[in-house]
Structures are given as structure tokens and as C-alpha cells.
Design a protein around this motif. Structure first.
Motif, PDB file in Angstrom:
ATOM      1  N   ARG A  27       6.697  -4.957   8.104  1.00 48.82           N
ATOM      2  CA  ARG A  27       6.468  -3.882   7.158  1.00 48.82           C
ATOM      3  C   ARG A  27       7.791  -3.351   6.598  1.00 48.82           C
TER       4      ARG A  27
ATOM      5  N   ASP B   2      -8.836   7.948   8.352  1.00 48.96           N
ATOM      6  CA  ASP B   2      -8.300   6.606   8.166  1.00 48.96           C
ATOM      7  C   ASP B   2      -7.345   6.254   9.295  1.00 48.96           C
ATOM      8  N   ARG B   3      -6.746   5.072   9.199  1.00 50.20           N
ATOM      9  CA  ARG B   3      -5.903   4.598  10.289  1.00 50.20           C
ATOM     10  C   ARG B   3      -4.455   5.041  10.151  1.00 50.20           C
ATOM     11  N   GLY B   4      -4.180   5.907   9.178  1.00 52.69           N
ATOM     12  CA  GLY B   4      -2.804   6.324   8.972  1.00 52.69           C
ATOM     13  C   GLY B   4      -1.959   5.138   8.610  1.00 52.69           C
ATOM     14  N   SER B   5      -0.748   5.081   9.116  1.00 52.35           N
ATOM     15  CA  SER B   5       0.110   3.952   8.786  1.00 52.35           C
ATOM     16  C   SER B   5       0.063   2.892   9.876  1.00 52.35           C
TER      17      SER B   5
ATOM     18  N   ASP C 256     -10.843   0.290   7.331  1.00 51.06           N
ATOM     19  CA  ASP C 256      -9.610   1.037   7.155  1.00 51.06           C
ATOM     20  C   ASP C 256      -9.842   2.538   7.298  1.00 51.06           C
TER      21      ASP C 256
ATOM     22  N   ARG D 110      -3.568  17.190   7.149  1.00 51.46           N
ATOM     23  CA  ARG D 110      -3.702  15.929   7.867  1.00 51.46           C
ATOM     24  C   ARG D 110      -3.499  16.133   9.375  1.00 51.46           C
TER      25      ARG D 110
ATOM     26  N   ASP E  31       0.835  -1.209   0.000  1.00 49.64           N
ATOM     27  CA  ASP E  31       0.000   0.000   0.000  1.00 49.64           C
ATOM     28  C   ASP E  31       0.863   1.249   0.000  1.00 49.64           C
TER      29      ASP E  31
ATOM     30  N   MET F 219      -7.050  -1.704  12.171  1.00 49.65           N
ATOM     31  CA  MET F 219      -8.193  -1.024  11.607  1.00 49.65           C
ATOM     32  C   MET F 219      -8.668   0.065  12.563  1.00 49.65           C
TER      33      MET F 219
ATOM     34  N   GLY G 285       1.279   3.356   2.345  1.00 47.63           N
ATOM     35  CA  GLY G 285       1.692   3.805   3.668  1.00 47.63           C
ATOM     36  C   GLY G 285       0.895   5.019   4.057  1.00 47.63           C
ATOM     37  N   SER G 286       1.543   5.998   4.698  1.00 46.14           N
ATOM     38  CA  SER G 286       0.790   7.179   5.099  1.00 46.14           C
ATOM     39  C   SER G 286       0.963   8.302   4.088  1.00 46.14           C
TER      40      SER G 286
ATOM     41  N   TYR H  69      -8.121  -9.511   4.765  1.00 43.90           N
ATOM     42  CA  TYR H  69      -8.102  -8.182   4.154  1.00 43.90           C
ATOM     43  C   TYR H  69      -8.772  -8.186   2.785  1.00 43.90           C
TER      44      TYR H  69
END
Lengths: 386, 386, 386, 386
Positions: free
Chosen positions: B336, D238-241, D263, D336, B238, D245, B240-241, B276
Motif C-alpha cells: 500500500r 466499514d473496514r477503515g483502512s 467492504d 468516526r 481508493d 473485509m 484510504g481512511s 475485488y
């Protein structure tokens, strides 16, 4: 141990999809949609080409079988062909549906001319062993028709001289079981609360989807196997034109899987994953994967996500006694039959896969077809500003 | 011919899922989430039960391995166990991560205590051969934890005396390839217009995802294999942030499949199809099917339907040079790592499946888990009015 | 400026959904599914209760209208009611479909007994102004039937004494336009390449969906308005039992929006968003939002995402001349009609909304119904281990 | 009655979207992405054109404001402009962020140059009243940028001479509320079982999302309003990094709507329905519809279908105390911020819509953008065979 056997099975599977077959082709069958004037002309041209072009060291080409219905077609002009091309007398023959089902072995090779429907018709013609099929389209690539007819001479020379790589497409067998009315009664299953079809009492049908042991005191319903179809794309069970949603009970290997409250249910092969199933929300499934897709059509619940089951699992789709309406089944879009309360369809793995000729490889062909036919994951290309 | 081999492969596959294994179990390993007080107490209880309960005609039970971290835990109270139960001296031992990876053969059997995460941790501990795993939950059924701990004595007696039926869950191997900076350059592929990673020039890395033949004049980038992980559920790549969508190039067996413009991509096993992948819109896939699921996370195109590919296909997920941002990968939710432009991950079939003990059969267990955990196709039952 | 007017409109809209209405109720109509024995008994009980319970300072209750078909029903036993309850003579009356359509004003209030179908039937009975409707269910909450009949006395006392808060549910008007055969011809639109229906030449039908100006040289087809229906849930246009997908052309405010290649199309109100539309993949839409939902049924393209349009937009769903098959339309699941090539349906905003009594508030009622009927976003609650 | 008022409101809404505005434009502001060399050159060209082209009967054009950062840009070359075009001295000015927020009234008109991001940046610059915005793209049509810059002279002459039709795009206001730590405690709500944020005790924050009446004995948590943003596209939480969840609680008009295990969550305007929301599975919503879209990102439940709520509903997205992780919010992809347990965001209707200039009409523009940018319902056209 188990793990090594699994690895071995995986490798064999992979190799099966890559083998190249080279045979001396003696007879070619041409299948096309009857009644389309343009296709008759092309069939005539193709037959003459195949017959006249010397192959395998002979002075003539291969024997060609065309649809019996063309024999008297003015546009096909069989008498004219006999006159202009003497080889036609010996090498042009006519096929019938009976010949396909009874003397399959006489056809070394099938050429289809038209769309996916013509390929499905070919699958219907060969309910047992199927010769390799070379599917031509006439300008618009289909999921099953990946060869462009405008290059037919090059393609056919390639096939005759270099052999072919086939895609062994899985089919499954659908058998319709109908309730025999005068013998039995319904029973209510304790576990699921649904009223179900019982297994037979006498020897003539060997079919059961529920253990009678625990329900001995109940009289049993007898179902008898009826029509049977080899399916290349999908079995669709729906509510027909009735106003009520279908109620269907789905069993897998004699286990109750789920109750389907929906407009219908699609059971499809990976080949059929790009047809009705994808419209109903199913995933795209590579044709090499040995699986069945179960995709509901407009389900009543929000959580009825499509599902894939092993192709070795025996499925039954039953219309239970508490269904308000009957259901209708069709097999590759053909042979529509009504299923009354108490009837069901059994889905079993077929022994007769459907071999189609690969253009490049099975995978490349498949990705090409989903890109071009479905525009899968196509996006707007950024244009740059000059 | 080909068709018969296919039928044969199908039958072997089906049988693999049904074999019952009976072994003399000498050593049992217990895995649990460290740091949860309640679980430490239960681990202690379970270890004492296993050690003290006579099995296989002996006066004692089996040898038990628990987490080395428990040796000094007050709550586990190893000294107290030694005092109260003399058998503990000989039959309680401690495992470490090293022991799992280096001396896998000493564990006949693994018991997990906790949720799905604990089972995934066990998969991570055993990067090669995995002993059969009996996964207990503590009240809430999980997808992987189908045994209720409250009946542990009955379950364990069953396992020891009657043997087990295992579900050989497919895993896949992920290898991270990182660009070696000082050697090469990027190249633009004529066919797809994307900038891609080149295969190496020298012998030290054997890796290629594009034929150099037709692009000889271009200098090549070298990538080197780095970390490698066995994955039981999924690989998630994904953004990431970062604020930008990931750009990923997906290759299958060295063929460019598609360009992914999305929040990310999930590559999952059938086991992981309920994790997921299902949140991202994937289908539910029976664990016996030899396939990989490709499910995009929030794709940029409307037409990026999820896809299933054969598990024998070698996949590469590449971060191309024209990606605005890097990507992040995680393996079963762990480890990660960041993928820079030019890096990629190779996904190959694993030789080491993950065997879990079946409660009933693989299919029944699976249907139970999707009904209870996902409420798959559950509907409001009509209440009748009295 | 514009912005302030918009804010003002938003506030008025919000208030409309919260007003409480209190009226002296003189006559109550009871609607139920005829032919259900249990419902006849309950209707009898309810009618007697309403007639006998003193209201508004009088010694008697309200006038009750029941279905004319009950007059001769043995189970309803009208003669017995007359004998046992003298008030019945003056206060029990019978409604017919004609009375509903011609003398709407005599009904102050409607009570429905049954499921959502009974409420839809009430909508069908009142094609113009609709009295407030209090919908009772008999044990199973429906999307439209939020009052439990077992508490009917408390609910009715509340309504009579405290007044009601209504949910003004939007309806839309569907008018079927049929091609008049002997006058016109089809035309091909230059922009879209589709063959379309032309607007009329003479004064008798005022209907156009394409500007003739730029296509003057072509002869025009005439369509004539036919049946018209007020729709509370949805208009469904599908392929009936035909084997081919429907081809439909969708226009909005005389602009060509899209070509629909699908099993069908659902045009629904927000009220109908929880019915067929949600099965076909539509979003859930709060009943206060002034919008129409356009949801395709099993579309042929992967990218046909559902869409919401303003309820003020005039839609036309046309069966074009190049469609291989005819289509079928149904209105709230009723009045199924065939649409031939050249016919279309016009959807316009209705002047006659459908007022239902709120249980709590419009929003709370709606969230309750989607939780209970659809299990929207319901999840397995974690059980803790003791 | 109610029904007529509703009809009236509908008609006003429709007219609002069709009004044509004609003003004397005196000052034009140009917004572009700073740092893009190509855009600086085009801004220079555009500014000179606007200043030099005589308008409204004067010998000069309009006053132009460009980004203050361009004043010292070599490429923009302000000194060179002064030299070559004397009008620049009087008619070229520079805007800053402060000027936009404090002296909004000096800008009659805004021109944006670039992609959708530049239009969103303009929305961010004007947190209150927004001047009409004419959005140019540079070759690739965007959802918000429907004018092609290559025809800018024709477009601008049209605007100046014939006036404009604007699309009043709804925005909503997001206010971040942060828990004040030293005063309060969490409470458990009896109805939903969730731990929630309490309303304040003292006068300094006026904010409540749960009636304290029934829970008087519990101490209350105080939240204080912090940052506030006008949103044109979407709020994404969202959940950031983080690996877990998000757990979010969603309230509408102080009613608990649902618990979000996903998410993340997208709250979007109809304008934003074609952005992140559509990637997460949301419907396409015409910009005229007064609604908010609630679209979950990869939800944990199968039944979490997207939802539309009235734009007049006040929403709160709360991070409850029992959430394992914090959440992150972004506003049109900017600003953000982290939301800790106990914090929440309040979404309320904005008084300040965002007016964009229509190319044709609001509807036609919108359908063009979804066809071209999303390829909505585009299909493979059948090619015919010659």
C-alpha cells in the motif's frame, strides 16, 4: 516460449487497429433507410456530388450505386438527374440485395445515411466480405454513425485524398439448428441432469454438443443446420410474448456452462456492448477486445452476473425438452425466428469482420460515442456562485 | 488483408491456451503462508515425499526448495529430517526472496500450499519470469487454487509423468510516478477543464501524458518513476481512511478518458475479475481474454458502468491537483502506497505472464471456480413432492 | 405536533403486523391449480380430513368448498366420497368464480395447495375483501407458500385451536383508461416537450393527469375507465413481442415524473419485490413497508435506478402519442391487455389487502423465503481441512 | 377490522406530508460552514436584512443568531455592524453548540447557507427537537438545499408572510454498545453457527440481542451503551483502512438477519438514499416512506441485493468475535468511531424528525433534486437535422 508468443500476438493486435488504408476508390455504394422522404433528397444530393466532383486525376467523380428502389422514386427523380447531369448516365448505377451478396467485389466503399439501424442493415446485406463503411448521421451521433452529414464534402475529400483508418469490427456467425423429428429421442445427461439434444447418427449433419460415448444405449436426436446470419451487434434469444420465462441451456466448446432461467439472453460483440447488452446490465467493452458478452435479461437468480468469453469459443444456446415454452431469436434486431424444444443456435467466430471508417482513432471514436450517446459517467458540473 | 491477419491472431491465441508442456523437473519450490503450524507440517510431509519418491529413472526424487524461515522451525524439524531421511542432505534446500528475484532460472516448478493469497504472494516473489505454479488448496477450492491437497501424490505423479497444460495468466506492470516538487507547476487543460500533470522538460524522466505543444507557455511539472509491481489480480486505488471521495483522472494511451469521482477504482486482469472487481459490480471475464477491467468503487454518478479496455492500452491513474484528498494504491492487496496530488500510476502490459497448471482445461477450471466460489447463477433446485 | 403524530402512526403500523386473530372457522375454501392429477388427490384427502375431524366442540369438522370443476372429476370421485363418508353430503360444497366475487362473506378461511401462482389466483378470485389465506407448498417453499403440506394436520390444528397471526399484504388497484377516439386531440406539454393525454371535457369521466388551465386553447382527449384489477405482486407494462422499445410516460399525483424508454416497467408491491422486480434489478422490500416499487426493465439510460414511492401516491402509466409501438400490460401475470397510444393505467391504493397466515412472524417468514428461494447473500461456507 | 385501520394510517401519513404551518417567527438561527470567507460575507448580509426588514407589524425584523465564532471575525465585523445598524445591538445574538442542545426552544427557525454538509451539521447540532430548516444553496442545487440564495429576499418574505410547508424527514438513533471486558465470554449460536454477543447479567445495561434461555450454561458478555447520534442521512460501517473485509452480523428485532462479508454496510434513511447508499447500488426512496435501507458496500457474494426494512425495526450491527479486523462507523459522515470485536451499534427509530421547508411540495422537490443532482434517467435528446 509461450510468453513471448503471447506478447507478439498482443502487439500485432494493437497494430491492426491503427493501420491506415489508401486505395483508389472507383465505386461507392450509398445505403439508406428506404421510404424516408428526407433521406431520398439527401441521397440524390450526395450521389450528384460524388459523380460530379473530379477525383484521382479524372474529370469526373466516382461511380455511385444507389438502392434499386430509388429508380422509380418521384422524389429521387432519376430522369431529371440524367437531364441535368450528363455524367449520371455512366456513373449512377443501382444495387440490389442480390448484387451485394453475389458481386461484393464491385463495391470499393459504402456510405450509410441514417442511424445505427442503417449500418446494421449494411452488415446484413454483406454476409461475407464487407467493403469499408463510412457511416453518416443526420444530427444525432450514434454508436456506429460518428460522421456528421453536414460536413460530408470535407469528410469525403479527406477519405479520397488521404485514405482511411478502419475499425475492423468483429462479427460472429449464428447458425440455427433444428431438430429432425422422425429419427431420434431426447437424452438425460448424467452430469447436469438436463435433457439435451443429441448428435446426429448419419453423415449429413456434422454437429455434436455432447459425447455419445458414455450414453451409447440412448437413441439420438438429429439436428440439421438451417438459416445462418452474420451478426455485428447481438443475438437476442427471448421468450417472445409468452407468459413463461425461457429455459435455455448454454454450452461453450461442447461443455455445459449454465442453465439460463431468465427473460432471455443477449450474446453480443464488443460493438454491441453499447446496445441491448448495456440495457440488460452488461459492461462496456472496447471494440478491439476479441470477446463475446453473455448478458442475461432479467435473470431468475440474483447471482447471474454478466460474463465475457473468448470470441474463439463456440457457443450453443439450446432450448431443452423440459422448457415449458419455445424461445425466439433475433439477429441484430432482424430475422426473428422461433426456436422449438430441441432446436439450438450455434455461435462461431466469423471470418468476415465489418470495417468502419474511424473519425479520429478507434479508441477516441468509441469514448466519444459512449459519452454522448450513453452519457457514461457524466456528472453535474458544479456551478460557482458569483 | 487485415481480416485474415485478425483470424490468424485469433487462432494462435486459442492454441496458446491448449498447449501441453512436458519437461524434466529437477527442482521444485514450495511456497506457503509462514507462521501457520498446520501448513508447516504439510510442507514437511510434501518435501519428504518429493525428495524420496524416485523420478525420471533415478533412485531419488527431485530437489526441493522450502522457505528459509523454516530452517529453524521446531515444527519443521530440519535436523530430524536429516537424520531420518539421508536424501534430505543433498536434495532439500532453502529459498529466500533474493534468490527468487535473482536466480529465477533454478526453479523448474512451484507448488503453493494454502489459499489464493499464497498464489498472489508467489506472483509477488517472481517479478520477472515465473516458473509453472501448481496451486493446492486445503479443502476449500479458491479461484486460483484448484488442486485438492488430499490427492497430492496422484496430482504430482501426473505432473511428473504426463506433463502439464498451463494457463498463461496475464499480468500488468504498475509503475508509481511521483511529482518532483521543486521544478514545475500545474496546468489547466483547455479541453477538459481539469488541472493536470505536465510532462518533463529535461531528459531524466521520459514520461508524458499530455501534449505540451499547444500549451507551451506553461511551466511543466516533472514526475519520476518510483516503485514498480507486477500485478496478477488487481490494482486498487481508493481514498484510504479519508472522509472525502477520491478524485482521479483516468488516461488511456495519453487520451483523457474520464474523471472518476468515487470511493476508488479497480483496474484488474481477467484473473482478478472474480476478486475485488466482482464485488464492485464488474463482469466475470474468462482468463484468456486480453483485456483490462476498469471498475469504479461506489461511484458518484449513476451512469459509471464498468468498462473493459484492451490490455495493450497504456493507462494512467492520476491524482489531480484539485483533489481534496490524497489516494492510496495497493497491488494485489499488498504494498500500500499513498499517492499525493500530482502523482500517478502507469499501467502497461507485462512481458511476464503467470503460468498456472490446469486441472482439466483453462475453461473448465474457470467455470468450476466461479460456480463453486461465487455460486454464479446457482439456483434453488425444485424438490419434488413424494 | 407533527412529529408526535408521525411517531404514533409508526407504532400503530408496527402493531398491525403482530396481531393474532382467533375466530371460529366454519367454512374453508380450498384453491388449487385445476388439471393437476396429483393436486386433485391431495385436495380430496384434505377435504375429507377437514370435514371428518371434529372441531369447536362439534362431532364434525368444518364445511369445505372445493372448485366446482372437481364435481365431475373421476379422480376426485365425489360419488365415492359421499358413499364412504356420510358427512360429505352436508359439509362438502363447491365454489365458483361468481360465488367468490358475490358472496365473499361465506368463506371464513382459504387454503391454497400449490405454488405462488395458486396464491395469486386466489387474489384474483377475491377482488374485494379476502378471507385469511393459508398457503401450502408441496415440497418447495415459495415466497408466498411457506407451509409444508406434509405437516398439514399439525398446521391446521394449530390454526383452528390457537388462532392465526396474519400478514396483511398490501394490494393496489389498476384501472385501464382507454382513449375515446372521436372527441379529442393530443397536446404538447410546454414543460416536458412530451405529447400527453388530456383530461376530459364532459362529466362522464373524472380523470385528469395534467392541469388544463395553462393550455386552454387546446382540444382535449377523453379517456374512459375500463377493466380494473386488484394486484398483489405486480403490474408489468412491456413492449409485447414488438421490435421497438416501449415509450411510456409516468405520472405521480398528476405530476410528470419521468419518460421511460425501456423494454418495460414493473410496478410492484413489497410482496412482489421478490418476483419480477428483483429480476429487473429492484431491491428487496419488507412486506410491511407501505411503498410501491418502480423498476425499469432493460432501460435505455444508464442512470435509471429503481425507485420506491409512497403507496398513497396515485400513479399513471401512459402510452404517449409519440410512441412508435403499443404496449402490453399484465396484472400478477394475468389478463394481458394491449395499451394503444393514448391509453393509460391508473394505480391507486387498494382498500382490500390480502391476509396470509404467518408461519412464525411476518419478518421471520420473509427472511426465510428470501434465503431459501433467492439464496440472498448466501455464501460458500469454508470447509476445514482435517 | 385490520384492513380499515391500515387504510386510515395510510391517509394520515399522506396528510402529514402536506400540512402548511404558519407561525410568528421571532428568532432565526443562521448556520454556515465556518472558515469560508465568502460565506461570512453572505451571513453578514443576511443577518442585517433579517434584523432590519420590518415583520409582523413591528418596526424591526426578527432576532438573528449567528455562530459565536463570527463574533471576533474581521470579515464579519461585528463592531462595524453595531455602528452602522443600531438594531443589531438588540437583535443580533450568537449561538453555541451548547445553546443548541440545551435551549432548543429559543430558535423558531433555522437558515442554512452552503451545501448538504451544512444541513447535516444542523442535524448534528440538534440532537432532540429540531426547528424548521430553510436550506439555501449558493448556485448548485443539492439534495437537501433546494432554495437558491440569490432569491433569498423573496423566499424569506414568503416564509414570514405565508407560512411554510415542511418535509418531516425521518431520522434514526444510533447507539454504540461497547463490550465490558472483564465479565463475560463469547457464545456460539447453534442455529447460525456464528459467535455472538451475549446479553447482560446484571441490571446496569438493559440490552439483549439473543435469547439466553436456550443457552443458559454459557457465560455472558456485557455490553454498555456509549455514544448516541441522531442520523439524518446514514450510518456507514466499514473496514477503515484495514486490508481485510469487514465481517458484520446484522440483527433485526433480535433476529439474526444475515452475515455481512463486504467492504462495509450503509444503513440509511430515505433522505440518505440519494447519498452514499445510491453509490453503493441502493434504490432511490421517496422521503415519505417509513423505511430503512440496508445497502452493502462491495459485498463478497453476488446475491447480496440491497434491502428495505420498516423504520420501526430495531437493528443491531455487530462486529463478531471471529472477525479478523475491527470496523469503523461514521454517522452522517461525522464522529468516526472504531468498533472492536464484541461491540455493536443499535439503530432505533428517532422521536425527533428533521423538518425542512418545501420549495413546492415534498414530492416535486424530491424529483427535482434527483433529476438535477443525479441526472436520474436523463437521456440524450434527439436533435433533428435541418
Amino acid at each position: 516460449g509461450l510468453a513471448e508468443t503471447t506478447n507478439c500476438v498482443r502487439k500485432i493486435s494493437k497494430k491492426l487497429g491503427q493501420a491506415r488504408i489508401q486505395n483508389v476508390v472507383k465505386t461507392v455504394m450509398i445505403v439508406t433507410k428506404p421510404g424516408d422522404a428526407r433521406l431520398i433528397t439527401l441521397t440524390r444530393e450526395l450521389a450528384l456530388y460524388l459523380i460530379s466532383t473530379p477525383r484521382f486525376g479524372k474529370e469526373h467523380g466516382v461511380t455511385v450505386y444507389v438502392d434499386k428502389n430509388l429508380k422509380d422514386s418521384k422524389r429521387f427523380d432519376f430522369p431529371g438527374m440524367l437531364k441535368s447531369t450528363p455524367l449520371v448516365k455512366d456513373y449512377l448505377k443501382f444495387w440490389t440485395e442480390e448484387l451485394c451478396s453475389e458481386r461484393t467485389e464491385i463495391f470499393n466503399f459504402v456510405i450509410t445515411l441514417g442511424g445505427d439501424g442503417t449500418v446494421l442493415y449494411t452488415s446484413w446485406l454483406f454476409q461475407q466480405v464487407v467493403p469499408p463503411v463510412l457511416p453518416f448521421h443526420l444530427g444525432s451521433l450514434g454508436f456506429l454513425t460518428n460522421f456528421d452529414f453536414k460536413d460530408y464534402q470535407a469528410h469525403l475529400t479527406n477519405v479520397m485524398e488521404k485514405g482511411i483508418r478502419v475499425n475492423l469490427r468483429m462479427r460472429f456467425t449464428c447458425t440455427v439448428y433444428r431438430q429432425v423429428h422422425n429419427h431420434g429421442k431426447a437424452m438425460r445427461c448424467g452430469e447436469t441432469g438436463e435433457i439435451m439434444i443429441q448428435n446426429p447418427k448419419d453423415g449429413e449433419c456434422e454437429d455434436s454438443e455432447h459425447k455419445c460415448d458414455q450414453d451409447k444405449d440412448l437413441p439420438c436426436v438429429i439436428t440439421k443446420p438451417g438459416e445462418s446470419f452474420e451478426v455485428l451487434n447481438d443475438l437476442v434469444v427471448d421468450r417472445g410474448s409468452g407468459p413463461y420465462m425461457s429455459l435455455l441451456e448454454l454450452f461453450g466448446d461442447d461443455q455445459h456452462l449454465t442453465t439460463v432461467q431468465a427473460d432471455g439472453l443477449v450474446i453480443s460483440t464488443p460493438t454491441g456492448s453499447t446496445a441491448y447488452s448495456v440495457s440488460a446490465g452488461g459492461s462496456l467493452v472496447h471494440p478491439e477486445i476479441p470477446a463475446l458478452l453473455i448478458t442475461p435479461i432479467c435473470p431468475h437468480t440474483l447471482s447471474f452476473r454478466p460474463m465475457l468469453l473468448p470470441d474463439s469459443m463456440e457457443l450453443r444456446i439450446c432450448v431443452p425438452y423440459n422448457s415449458r415454452s419455445t424461445a425466439w431469436a433475433s439477429f441484430d434486431g432482424r430475422n426473428r425466428v422461433e426456436l422449438k424444444q430441441g432446436d439450438h443456435i450455434k455461435v462461431t467466430p466469423s471470418k468476415y469482420p465489418f470495417p468502419t471508417v474511424c473519425m479520429e482513432t478507434q479508441s477516441i471514436d468509441w469514448f466519444n460515442s459512449i459519452s454522448r450517446c450513453l452519457r457514461w459517467n457524466e456528472r453535474e458540473r458544479q456551478k460557482s456562485f458569483v
